[in-house]
Design a protein around this motif. Structure first.
Motif, PDB file in Angstrom:
ATOM      1  N   ARG A  76       0.835  -1.206   0.000  1.00 52.60           N
ATOM      2  CA  ARG A  76       0.000   0.000   0.000  1.00 52.60           C
ATOM      3  C   ARG A  76       0.872   1.259   0.000  1.00 52.60           C
ATOM      4  N   GLU A  77       1.955   1.218   0.753  1.00 54.25           N
ATOM      5  CA  GLU A  77       2.844   2.380   0.797  1.00 54.25           C
ATOM      6  C   GLU A  77       3.490   2.616  -0.564  1.00 54.25           C
ATOM      7  N   ALA A  78       3.954   1.535  -1.222  1.00 59.04           N
ATOM      8  CA  ALA A  78       4.553   1.682  -2.551  1.00 59.04           C
ATOM      9  C   ALA A  78       3.530   2.184  -3.557  1.00 59.04           C
ATOM     10  N   ALA A  79       2.286   1.670  -3.477  1.00 58.10           N
ATOM     11  CA  ALA A  79       1.243   2.121  -4.396  1.00 58.10           C
ATOM     12  C   ALA A  79       0.929   3.596  -4.197  1.00 58.10           C
ATOM     13  N   ASP A  80       0.942   4.061  -2.948  1.00 57.44           N
ATOM     14  CA  ASP A  80       0.639   5.459  -2.660  1.00 57.44           C
ATOM     15  C   ASP A  80       1.776   6.381  -3.100  1.00 57.44           C
ATOM     16  N   GLN A  81       3.020   5.935  -2.941  1.00 54.66           N
ATOM     17  CA  GLN A  81       4.169   6.763  -3.322  1.00 54.66           C
ATOM     18  C   GLN A  81       4.360   6.832  -4.830  1.00 54.66           C
ATOM     19  N   GLY A  82       3.865   5.817  -5.552  1.00 57.68           N
ATOM     20  CA  GLY A  82       3.990   5.829  -7.001  1.00 57.68           C
ATOM     21  C   GLY A  82       5.427   5.647  -7.423  1.00 57.68           C
ATOM     22  N   PHE A  83       5.767   6.244  -8.568  1.00 61.82           N
ATOM     23  CA  PHE A  83       7.118   6.121  -9.105  1.00 61.82           C
ATOM     24  C   PHE A  83       7.574   7.491  -9.610  1.00 61.82           C
ATOM     25  N   VAL A  84       8.783   7.884  -9.229  1.00 58.65           N
ATOM     26  CA  VAL A  84       9.389   9.134  -9.689  1.00 58.65           C
ATOM     27  C   VAL A  84      10.679   8.769 -10.409  1.00 58.65           C
ATOM     28  N   GLY A  85      10.717   9.002 -11.702  1.00 60.47           N
ATOM     29  CA  GLY A  85      11.898   8.647 -12.473  1.00 60.47           C
ATOM     30  C   GLY A  85      11.530   8.365 -13.909  1.00 60.47           C
ATOM     31  N   CYS A  86      12.325   7.537 -14.565  1.00 60.24           N
ATOM     32  CA  CYS A  86      12.143   7.244 -15.987  1.00 60.24           C
ATOM     33  C   CYS A  86      11.903   5.755 -16.178  1.00 60.24           C
ATOM     34  N   LEU A  87      10.855   5.422 -16.917  1.00 63.20           N
ATOM     35  CA  LEU A  87      10.544   4.044 -17.293  1.00 63.20           C
ATOM     36  C   LEU A  87      10.670   3.907 -18.806  1.00 63.20           C
ATOM     37  N   SER A  88      11.239   2.788 -19.249  1.00 61.04           N
ATOM     38  CA  SER A  88      11.376   2.587 -20.700  1.00 61.04           C
ATOM     39  C   SER A  88      11.181   1.125 -21.042  1.00 61.04           C
ATOM     40  N   LEU A  89      10.807   0.895 -22.307  1.00 58.68           N
ATOM     41  CA  LEU A  89      10.729  -0.441 -22.892  1.00 58.68           C
ATOM     42  C   LEU A  89       9.883  -1.379 -22.043  1.00 58.68           C
ATOM     43  N   VAL A  90       8.698  -0.911 -21.625  1.00 58.80           N
ATOM     44  CA  VAL A  90       7.822  -1.713 -20.776  1.00 58.80           C
ATOM     45  C   VAL A  90       6.988  -2.645 -21.652  1.00 58.80           C
ATOM     46  N   GLN A  91       7.084  -3.944 -21.379  1.00 59.90           N
ATOM     47  CA  GLN A  91       6.356  -4.935 -22.159  1.00 59.90           C
ATOM     48  C   GLN A  91       5.749  -5.953 -21.206  1.00 59.90           C
ATOM     49  N   PHE A  92       4.433  -6.199 -21.343  1.00 61.02           N
ATOM     50  CA  PHE A  92       3.756  -7.264 -20.610  1.00 61.02           C
ATOM     51  C   PHE A  92       3.154  -8.203 -21.638  1.00 61.02           C
ATOM     52  N   ASN A  93       3.732  -9.400 -21.756  1.00 58.31           N
ATOM     53  CA  ASN A  93       3.367 -10.321 -22.824  1.00 58.31           C
ATOM     54  C   ASN A  93       3.416  -9.599 -24.158  1.00 58.31           C
ATOM     55  N   LYS A  94       2.286  -9.342 -24.800  1.00 57.94           N
ATOM     56  CA  LYS A  94       2.318  -8.706 -26.116  1.00 57.94           C
ATOM     57  C   LYS A  94       1.844  -7.258 -26.092  1.00 57.94           C
ATOM     58  N   VAL A  95       1.717  -6.685 -24.926  1.00 59.02           N
ATOM     59  CA  VAL A  95       1.273  -5.304 -24.809  1.00 59.02           C
ATOM     60  C   VAL A  95       2.470  -4.429 -24.438  1.00 59.02           C
ATOM     61  N   ALA A  96       2.776  -3.450 -25.287  1.00 63.63           N
ATOM     62  CA  ALA A  96       3.821  -2.462 -25.020  1.00 63.63           C
ATOM     63  C   ALA A  96       3.128  -1.231 -24.423  1.00 63.63           C
ATOM     64  N   LEU A  97       3.171  -1.109 -23.102  1.00 60.07           N
ATOM     65  CA  LEU A  97       2.330  -0.142 -22.409  1.00 60.07           C
ATOM     66  C   LEU A  97       2.678   1.299 -22.761  1.00 60.07           C
ATOM     67  N   LEU A  98       3.951   1.656 -22.720  1.00 59.18           N
ATOM     68  CA  LEU A  98       4.335   3.051 -22.980  1.00 59.18           C
ATOM     69  C   LEU A  98       4.007   3.441 -24.413  1.00 59.18           C
ATOM     70  N   LYS A  99       4.268   2.572 -25.342  1.00 60.05           N
ATOM     71  CA  LYS A  99       3.993   2.895 -26.734  1.00 60.05           C
ATOM     72  C   LYS A  99       2.492   2.984 -26.984  1.00 60.05           C
ATOM     73  N   ALA A 100       1.721   2.138 -26.285  1.00 58.27           N
ATOM     74  CA  ALA A 100       0.272   2.218 -26.421  1.00 58.27           C
ATOM     75  C   ALA A 100      -0.242   3.574 -25.960  1.00 58.27           C
ATOM     76  N   ALA A 101       0.347   4.118 -24.898  1.00 52.97           N
ATOM     77  CA  ALA A 101      -0.085   5.416 -24.387  1.00 52.97           C
ATOM     78  C   ALA A 101       0.323   6.549 -25.317  1.00 52.97           C
ATOM     79  N   LEU A 102       1.529   6.479 -25.878  1.00 53.59           N
ATOM     80  CA  LEU A 102       2.029   7.569 -26.711  1.00 53.59           C
ATOM     81  C   LEU A 102       1.397   7.569 -28.101  1.00 53.59           C
ATOM     82  N   THR A 103       1.090   6.393 -28.630  1.00 51.85           N
ATOM     83  CA  THR A 103       0.538   6.322 -29.988  1.00 51.85           C
ATOM     84  C   THR A 103      -0.980   6.342 -30.017  1.00 51.85           C
ATOM     85  N   ASN A 104      -1.630   6.122 -28.861  1.00 61.21           N
ATOM     86  CA  ASN A 104      -3.091   6.136 -28.797  1.00 61.21           C
ATOM     87  C   ASN A 104      -3.543   7.011 -27.634  1.00 61.21           C
TER      88      ASN A 104
END
Length: 1298
Positions: free
Chosen positions: A1150-1178
């Motif tokens: 719960r503490e990690a979920a509340d604090q979130g993430f501060v920094g840079c994420l790249s090349l995120v892939q979950f099975n066949k879904v590229a999350l960052l690219k999905a957000a930027l292109t759609n």
């Protein structure tokens, strides 16, 4: 001392057995019915006197010309009494003479007594016999295996719909003579030797038996040194215990291990047993099913003291014996190493001693069973003895019976008791007795399962205020009544009940019952069958038709078989295989295959023969830019110092790779190249004797053969690498170490002859002199390339084809391959047999069809694509067939399934050649390319066959037809008429070659959520899973942060499961898996170092079932085991960064979920879904939800600048000041130079732009076509084909495995 060895010729033994069992079997095809008297014919009914049963002789016109039952007969049958036991080999049928009456299909039942019947079952498992299509034609059916019986019963199944049932029959066979002994459960026969002990190198034991008891010893013998042999029935199965042991008697205290065959052997039917042993090799055959195994122990002969006992162990308590029940039943034609034991006993020979009452004729059992056929409507209603006498009610009653079933649910007995109702039923595999009264119920249940297929005895007693239940020999369970005493209405419903008489939530009983008694009076089932007693529905009398669908086990690769009355299922948990019969491997076949589905360097389970028998082994896949290396480490990878060894007592090390020899051979054979480095550092330690050249040290190859060459790929040359390369320190010797110098020297060689790799053992023998020392190091086996994956052939003539030999018979079959074509149709593969066949074809431009016949009629499965499949792109096809179902999958389209009927679960039997690219008729041939053709886990070499076949060429032309990656990082290469484009839609990268990093910067309030909502949730959830039959996830991403705790990635499902990847308070990486909501989550910490250090870290998580592989950066690899292998069911959201409402009891999460993430994420892939690219292109998609600021970034550049900043900060005091001053001076100079370079670059850019515009006008049309295609596939998340995902997640980063 051993006794004399008994040596018997196998052929003589077999001749004796064959002669005893059926002397006339060679010519056993004489007619048996034509001479039978009228009294030998019986039937369920007859339509008139002229159609009596005795008129049913083949070709005769007696009476009305045959047998025909009454029109009201619901279960007609015709029965023959052959007057004595005969061996039956064939049957024939005709219809009634000159009529419209004939039988189209029938069952054949046989019996020794005319009471207990057994259905004849063909070798393929079917029971139906093909009948007639007219009244005069004769249809003869030869039996796949003969039967020995006195009584036969024909049961019509189908008949002429325009007429009625009509039969004339003939039976073919011969008389059957045998030697029979009857054991009563307290008797036995002892075969005593002429000397103290008998020692045999070879044994042949054969017999037939039948019994109504599930337990009993058939044969036993043992010796004082620890040898023993025991053949016994145990819980209805046949167990063979066999041990050959030269060790001391004390070692015999280890638990005895049985080889088990068969099931339901207490069915009062004859079963044939044949045991053959030669040395330690044994064949155990039961009713034509054979098990091959090797005996326990170290010796090659069986030493038995004094005697062998048959039918039991008469003297329990001898050393090493274990008390078992004696056999109760009949044994026929008992032969031990050619000796007819029963014949000797019958003639009272002195070698045979009889214990108890052994008779030489088989007594006939009076036990008669009935079968409840339907779980919906079967019942047997019987009156009590009181009701038969005319009394209205009774204050007590009793019921006893035996039952057997496989079903976990079913109503056994229901007794109405006025306003109350008593029910005995099976629920959740256990027996429950329930009394329903005024909305309340009382219940008792014995604590063990009863759906094991064995006979169980039930006794129910009710007397006024007490009801007692006894199951088998267990203590009684009781229900006490505190209200009114019992008042029975005198009716008992067994197995179910009419809907008007009682209500039950349990289904009807499906199984067998026998020995039914009510109020102490046995029930005559013959009177019930004739309608003279009680009432029934959907019952078969005089037979128990229970079948063990798990014997032999149809679940492959160690799958656990479970069954009900009409079906079976396989539990594949922990096997590494999936599918209806655990046939399909859940692992890829090579590292190259893992790279194609987007894998990066790490540990993987590799199954080199797919659905074959070998299984998976763990390997490290090192995916570099140039090659994909498969690395198999062994148990001695560190350098080892040797200080004392001679040829007489050498230093020996055995290398264990964690894989079997067959697995290693398959991996090496599949690879293009393999190598293994051997380093030998020496000081006065030679590899060869300089006088005669004999080896002083050597190694063994994977086959155990001795090898003494130390480098290169040419075996047989006793030299080291320095000699082959002419670089030895002293060129008078072939190895540096052979110079025998007092100083340290070195011989390093790379072995690359594949047939000898890997090393299985290393032997060092020259460290025995003063000052001799050596240090050796054997590297891991390293291989690259996959010869099968890109093995291709091109078919350019419709009449051309390749052919391959038939595969060995198997209970399950699979065919998989890739194809590409522009033709609208064509046959990929075909195999035609006499009746069975299989064909896979492109039946239309968008449809692939799988046609087959496994003996139950032709069937077709088709998969239709919403886009054409003749688009010159690679497509993947997999067709499977097993006894449970057939399936067809094309690319990632939904698979089509066709379940087999419960009574037609047959394997494919194909003995003819497999045609590839064409058919035997030379029509509808395939035009295009086929590659990576696998049949039952075996790779077929298309290229080698294509080299010698006209109309076919080896390989496949095109940009996308090779193993080199034109499109990186899961990008898919798509052929165009004048080139290719890369489909990056399922890659975390962007750009024309899928090699541009996609990164996003987050702050504390930022989050990115990918939501799965109806109506697309089912489709998208399928796209998130790598394979619908596997519990599997593949997650990868890179990150930079200096803040913790932090939530990196979280996955939640509609079923309240979750996966979370976080940085804990101390900055360590934690992976949380919560797959079972009623259990605590699994938490793993791959590294305890603080990763919130402002540096770039790469994470990859790969799960298959309950195994989780984690790679952190390049040097940390971990393997974990989950407490569950369940799937993520209906994934709801994938979230990066902060989670507003985290439903978890863990404060850390719960503490990690509340604090979130501060920094840079790249090349995120979950099975066949590229999350960052999905957000930027759609950005406007309803599936993507963004909270807080998200800025496109470059984590790699941030990592470089962060590393320089950290380096500056670590320089202390004056050195730091000097460094900063120098840095300022350099910065001033660099600024001036940069300005000049910038001006020059602008000029070059202007010239380049002018040149580019001219070229653009010339190629605008081609570019527009390529851009449109790229845009279409870039956003298409629906039809991704896993077969063409390319390269690793970090393909632009070189990786080396040390």
């Amino acid at each position: 001392m051993r006794g004399p060895t008994l040596t018997l010729a196998l052929c003589a033994t077999l001749c004796a057995f064959c002669g005893a069992s059926a002397a006339n079997s060679y010519n056993c095809h004489g007619p048996l019915v034509s001479a039978l008297p009228r009294s030998s014919f019986q039937s369920s009914s007859q339509s008139s006197v002229g159609y009596a049963a005795h008129n049913a002789k083949l070709h005769r016109r007696d009476g009305a010309g045959g047998w025909s039952p009454a029109a009201s007969d619901k279960e007609p049958w015709l029965q023959l009494d052959l007057r004595e036991q005969m061996e039956v080999t064939a049957v024939a049928t005709q219809g009634c003479y000159d009529s419209w009456d004939w039988v189209g299909a029938y069952l054949l039942l046989y019996s020794d007594t005319g009471r207990a019947w057994r259905r004849y079952r063909h070798d393929d498992g079917t029971e139906r016999f093909v009948g007639n299509v007219n009244s005069e034609g004769v249809v003869q059916n030869k039996m796949s295996h003969s039967v020995r019986a006195r009584y036969l019963r024909f049961v019509p199944l189908d008949w002429n719909p325009s007429g009625w049932i009509g039969l004339r029959v003939e039976v073919y066979g011969c008389s059957y003579k045998s030697y029979v002994a009857d054991f009563d459960g307290r008797s036995s026969l002892l075969y005593r030797f002429n000397q103290k002990s008998m020692s045999t190198v070879k044994d042949v034991i054969s017999l037939l038996f039948k019994s109504q008891r599930a337990d009993g010893v058939l044969l036993h013998g043992e010796g004082q040194r620890g040898d023993y042999i025991t053949l016994e029935l145990h819980r209805g199965k046949l167990d063979l215990y066999l041990n050959l042991d030269d060790s001391h008697p004390s070692s015999s205290g280890s638990p005895r291990v049985a080889v088990t065959v068969g099931s339901l052997l207490d069915d009062q039917r004859w079963h044939a047993v044949h045991v053959e042993r030669f040395n330690t090799n044994v064949n155990l055959t039961l009713d034509s099913h054979t098990r091959h195994f090797q005996t326990r122990g170290e010796a090659h002969s069986l030493e038995v003291d004094y005697e062998l006992s048959f039918g039991g162990i008469p003297l329990p308590g001898k050393p090493g014996t274990f008390l078992r029940k004696n056999f109760h039943g009949c044994v026929e034609n008992l032969y031990y190493n050619g000796i007819n034991v029963i014949d000797l006993a019958k003639r009272r020979k002195p070698q045979i001693h009889s214990v108890g009452n052994v008779t030489f004729s088989c007594s006939q059992s009076q036990l008669v069973a009935c079968t409840f056929l339907s779980a919906n409507s079967s019942f047997l209603t019987l009156p009590s003895a009181v009701a038969v006498a005319g009394a209205a009610t009774s204050s007590g009653f009793s019921a006893r019976f035996q039952f057997r079933t496989w079903n976990p649910e079913g109503l056994l007995l229901s007794v109405p008791l006025g306003p109350r109702r008593l029910q005995l039923h099976i629920r959740k595999r256990r027996l429950h007795l329930t009394l329903h009264a005024s909305g309340r119920k009382s219940e008792v249940s014995p604590d063990y399962t009863v759906n094991d297929g064995l006979w169980h005895s039930v006794s129910l007693e009710a007397r006024r205020f007490l009801i007692s239940l006894t199951l088998d020999s267990e203590p009684s369970s009781q229900i006490e009544l505190s209200a009114l005493p019992l008042e029975s209405e005198g009716t008992f419903h067994f197995g179910g009940c009419p809907t008007t008489d009682c209500q039950s939530s349990s289904p009807s009983f499906q199984g067998c019952m026998r020995l039914i008694s009510v109020d102490g009076q046995p029930v005559n089932l013959s009177r019930v069958q004739q309608g003279m007693l009680g009432n029934f529905n959907h019952l078969h009398f005089d037979t128990c038709t229970i079948t063990d669908r798990c014997a032999p086990n149809k679940c492959e690769h160690g799958g656990v078989c479970s069954q009900t009355w009409s079906s079976f299922s396989c539990d594949c948990s922990g096997t590494g295989y999936s599918g209806a019969t655990c046939h399909d491997s859940v692992y890829e076949s090579s590292c190259e295959a893992y790279k194609l589905i987007g894998g990066s360097s790490g540990f993987y389970a590799i199954d080199p023969d797919g659905s074959g028998p070998l299984g998976a082994t763990q390997a490290y896949c090192n995916m570099t830019e140039e090659k994909v290396w498969t690395v198999l480490a062994h148990n001695s990878t560190s350098p080892v110092r040797v200080q004392a060894s001679t040829l007489q007592a050498p230093h020996v090390v055995a290398l264990d790779y964690g894989a079997s020899a067959a697995q290693l051979q398959a991996i090496v054979s599949r690879s293009e190249h393999c190598q293994q480095e051997v380093v030998y550092s020496c000081k006065r330690s030679r590899l060869f004797n300089t006088k005669d050249g004999s080896p002083l040290s050597w190694w063994l190859d994977r086959h155990g053969e001795k090898r003494s060459y130390w480098g290169g790929f040419l075996p047989g040359i006793q030299q080291c690498s320095c000699s082959l390369e002419e670089k030895c320190v002293d060129m008078n010797y072939f190895c540096n170490c052979d110079a025998d110098a007092d100083s340290w020297s070195n011989d390093t060689g790379v072995l690359s002859y594949k047939d000898h790799l890997p090393l299985s053992q290393l032997v060092i023998g020259d460290i025995g002199r003063a000052g001799s020392q050596a240090v050796y190091h054997v590297g891991p086996l390293r291989c690259y390339g996959d010869r099968s994956l890109w093995n291709a052939a091109t078919f350019y003539q419709e009449s051309s084809y390749l052919y391959f030999p038939a595969s060995p018979p198997s209970p399950a079959s699979d065919i998989s391959f890739y194809f590409k074509t522009s033709a609208p149709s064509g046959v990929f593969v075909e195999s035609l047999d006499l009746s069975d066949f299989v064909r896979v074809e492109l039946s239309s431009p968008s449809t692939v069809s799988f046609s087959f016949n496994a003996g139950s009629g032709a069937a077709v499965l088709s998969v239709k694509s919403h886009v054409p499949l003749n688009d010159r792109q690679w497509h993947h096809v997999r067709a499977d067939h097993n006894v449970k179902e057939a399936s067809l999958q094309v690319d990632q389209l939904p698979a089509r399934f066709l379940a087999a009927a419960a009574d037609r679960q047959l394997p494919l039997k194909l003995s003819s050649q497999l045609f590839v690219g064409g058919t035997t008729s030379l029509q509808r041939g395939f035009l295009g390319c086929v590659r990576s053709l696998m049949v039952n886990g075996r790779s077929l070499d298309l290229e080698e066959r294509a080299k010698m076949t006209p109309g076919v060429s080896a390989g496949c032309p095109g940009y996308c037809s090779g193993s080199s990656s034109l499109c990186h990082n899961r990008g898919r290469c798509i052929e165009k008429s004048n080139g290719y484009v890369c489909d990056c839609s399922q890659s975390a990268y962007a750009g024309t070659s899928c090699n541009q990093e996609v990164s996003v910067s987050f702050d504390k309030e930022s989050s990115l959520t990918y939501t799965l909502q109806e109506p697309f949730s089912v489709m998208l959830n399928k796209s998130l899973r790598v394979d619908s039959s596997r519990a599997r996830e593949d997650v990868s991403f890179s990150f930079i942060t200096s803040r913790c705790p932090a939530m990196l990635l979280s996955v939640s499902t509609l079923s309240r499961q979750y996966v979370a990847v976080i940085l804990a308070r101390n900055g360590s990486l934690q992976i949380w898996y919560h797959l079972q909501t009623d259990r605590k989550p699994d938490v793993f910490c791959p590294a305890y170092a603080n990763l919130a250090d402002g540096r770039l870290h790469r994470v990859r998580i790969h799960r298959v079932e309950n195994k989780v592989y984690v790679q952190l950066d390049q040097d940390i690899h971990r393997k974990y085991t989950l407490s569950s292998d369940g799937e993520l069911v209906l994934i709801r959201t994938l979230t990066l960064g902060r989670v507003l409402r985290w439903e978890s009891s863990s404060e850390e999460l719960r503490e990690a979920a509340d604090q979130g993430f501060v920094g840079c994420l790249s090349l995120v892939q979950f099975n066949k879904v590229a999350l960052l690219k999905a957000a930027l292109t759609n950005p406007g998609s309803s599936l993507v939800s963004v909270r807080g600021p998200l800025l496109q970034s470059n984590c790699g550049a941030l990592a470089d600048s962060s590393s320089r900043s950290l380096t500056d900060q670590t320089l202390p005091g004056k050195e730091g000041k000097k460094h900063r001053d120098a840095h300022n001076d350099v910065a001033l100079i660099a600024g001036v130079v940069a300005a000049a370079v910038f001006i020059g670059a602008c000029a070059v850019a202007a010239a380049a732009r002018l040149f580019y515009q001219r070229r653009q006008a010339r190629g605008s049309e081609v570019k527009r076509e390529g851009a449109a295609s790229a845009a279409a596939v870039y956003t298409d998340y629906r039809t991704e084909m896993r077969t063409h995902a390319a390269a690793s997640v970090r393909d632009n980063v070189k990786e080396y495995y040390i």
